[in-house]
Design a protein around this motif. Sequence first.
Motif, short mmCIF file in Angstrom:
data_model
loop_
_atom_site.label_atom_id
_atom_site.label_comp_id
_atom_site.label_asym_id
_atom_site.label_seq_id
_atom_site.Cartn_x
_atom_site.Cartn_y
_atom_site.Cartn_z
N ASP A 93 2.78 -35.83 23.56
CA ASP A 93 1.85 -34.71 23.41
C ASP A 93 1.65 -33.91 24.69
O ASP A 93 1.14 -32.79 24.67
N GLY A 94 2.05 -34.52 25.83
CA GLY A 94 1.74 -33.92 27.12
C GLY A 94 2.32 -32.52 27.31
O GLY A 94 3.51 -32.31 27.08
N GLY A 95 1.46 -31.61 27.71
CA GLY A 95 1.91 -30.28 28.11
C GLY A 95 1.96 -29.24 27.00
O GLY A 95 2.00 -28.04 27.26
N TRP A 96 1.91 -29.69 25.74
CA TRP A 96 2.11 -28.73 24.64
C TRP A 96 0.95 -27.74 24.51
O TRP A 96 1.17 -26.56 24.21
N ASP A 97 -0.27 -28.23 24.74
CA ASP A 97 -1.40 -27.31 24.63
C ASP A 97 -1.34 -26.26 25.73
O ASP A 97 -1.63 -25.09 25.51
N LYS A 98 -0.92 -26.71 26.91
CA LYS A 98 -0.81 -25.75 28.02
C LYS A 98 0.24 -24.69 27.67
O LYS A 98 0.03 -23.48 27.89
N GLY A 121 15.27 -32.28 17.56
CA GLY A 121 14.32 -32.50 16.46
C GLY A 121 12.90 -32.57 16.99
O GLY A 121 11.98 -31.92 16.47
N ALA A 122 12.70 -33.34 18.07
CA ALA A 122 11.35 -33.52 18.63
C ALA A 122 10.80 -32.18 19.11
O ALA A 122 9.63 -31.85 18.86
N LEU A 123 11.63 -31.39 19.77
CA LEU A 123 11.16 -30.09 20.28
C LEU A 123 10.79 -29.16 19.12
O LEU A 123 9.73 -28.53 19.13
N ALA A 124 11.68 -29.09 18.13
CA ALA A 124 11.45 -28.18 17.01
C ALA A 124 10.13 -28.55 16.30
O ALA A 124 9.32 -27.68 15.97
N GLU A 125 9.93 -29.85 16.12
CA GLU A 125 8.74 -30.31 15.41
C GLU A 125 7.47 -29.94 16.19
O GLU A 125 6.52 -29.40 15.63
N ARG A 126 7.49 -30.18 17.49
CA ARG A 126 6.29 -29.91 18.29
C ARG A 126 6.01 -28.42 18.43
O ARG A 126 4.86 -28.00 18.49
N LEU A 127 7.05 -27.63 18.48
CA LEU A 127 6.83 -26.18 18.56
C LEU A 127 6.04 -25.70 17.34
O LEU A 127 5.20 -24.81 17.44
#
Length: 477
Positions: A93-98, A121-127
């Motif tokens: 989760d780190g950094g995504w809100d920023k 996959g992980a990047l696409a999902e978190r975006l």
Amino acid sequence: IPVECFDLVIFGGTGDLARRKILPGLFRRFLAGQMPENARVIGAARSEMEDADYRQMVREAVAEFGGTEKENGSQLDAFLERLHYVAIDATGDGGWDKLAGLMRDGVIRAFYFSVGPSLFGALAERLHQHGIADAASRIVVEKPFGHDLASAQELNATLAAHFDEHQIYRIDHYLGKETVQNLMAVRFGNVLFEPLWNSHYIDHIQITVAETVGVGGRGSYYDKSGAMRDMVQNHLMQLLCLIAMEPPSIYDADTVRDEKLKVIRALQPVEPHQIVRGQYDASSEGPSYREDAENPRSFTESFVAMKCHIANWRWAKVPFYLRTGKRMKARSSEIAVVFKDLGHTIFEGDTARHRNILSIRLQPNEGMDLQVTIKEPGPGGMRLVDVPLDMTFADALGADQEAPDAYERLIMDVIRGNQTLFMRGDEVEAAWAWTDPIIKGWEARNDVPKLYEVGSAGPDDALMLMHRDGRRWREIK
Ligand code: BG6
């Protein structure tokens, strides 16, 4: 002409590709006035650092890899002002809100996945989870796009779960090369060539991509890949498509890619006797592949030569000879279209075989030449000689027309939303579907590559591949 305003996030923003190609390329576009006033680039990677540290890293990368004399302190400072950095945990989760907080509304959002495919996959999902990507966002992905058909299908499915095909930009940097695009301009912008572009007039086509570099420093990647996956499945295949495809009805991303796809699908399976694998061996000019790859038992190929056929009306019985290798005698990439012999000569005593050859040089010394037959000067009667009509693009167009590097052009195309020079998912899969049986055949037979000396033109068997057909490779020079 500036493109629209954008926020470009580079995942893997401190990596090798970002430092060598993406960031210096963006700076050159900045110098060319193509980056709009408020465009921003956001580097994202695992390590913690401040914007100031990132800017310093990019300053050094531009100095090392920028390759432009135009840069001067104040312009580089102005460019660096547009850079930001976010430490991000791709799988947590780190950094995504920023990052979400940094993104602006009303500008184009582009995400460059300059990371290994296992993180796509992980990047696409978190975006999506963090509301950072929307339906207008674009993502850019790099090769290797899979290592076989199944893994490429899996990657396509992973991306498709979050993005539409029109949002996905799969880079093959060969498509960004000026001369590669010129293939289309030459074929479809001139009346001269297209009427002759078929099996009635063309004897065969040769595509050579010879490199002098070895695999030292990237052996751990290359040794699992080999020339077939690293160069043939993507770059040579793209060249083959552009040279062989039917004229698209318009110059538009999907129309062009539809035609390329048809070429790949029409490629015939390659029999084992039509393909030669090679591996470079030590010579006075340098160490062996096995030393460079630090694998004394490696059977990975650093060279491939093959003969293939495209089963359609235009190319019936016209062989395409492809060849690529590392640590060869010169860095030279060329496509040669070898026309058929004249059926009949009126010049008595002239027994030489005269052929027109259109040679398209991709690098270095980009240009074309057309071998034509003329009279040998002098009073000796009608003696014929072959000479090249040479056109080096830099001479013809002037030095100020220097072409942007492939990455620069492709990144700007992403912002413009132009997918013509990017591979579509079905194209990549079709290329793997053709390549897979070749590689699986080698694995099943425990194929041992033929050795060739560093600084040579490849293994002798590759020469034989042509000789058997009464043909010769063009000289690598
Ligand atoms: C890369 C390959 O895609 O292309 C490298 O991974 C190769 O192995 C390179 O050296 C060649 O690119 P260029 O632009 O130097 O011809």
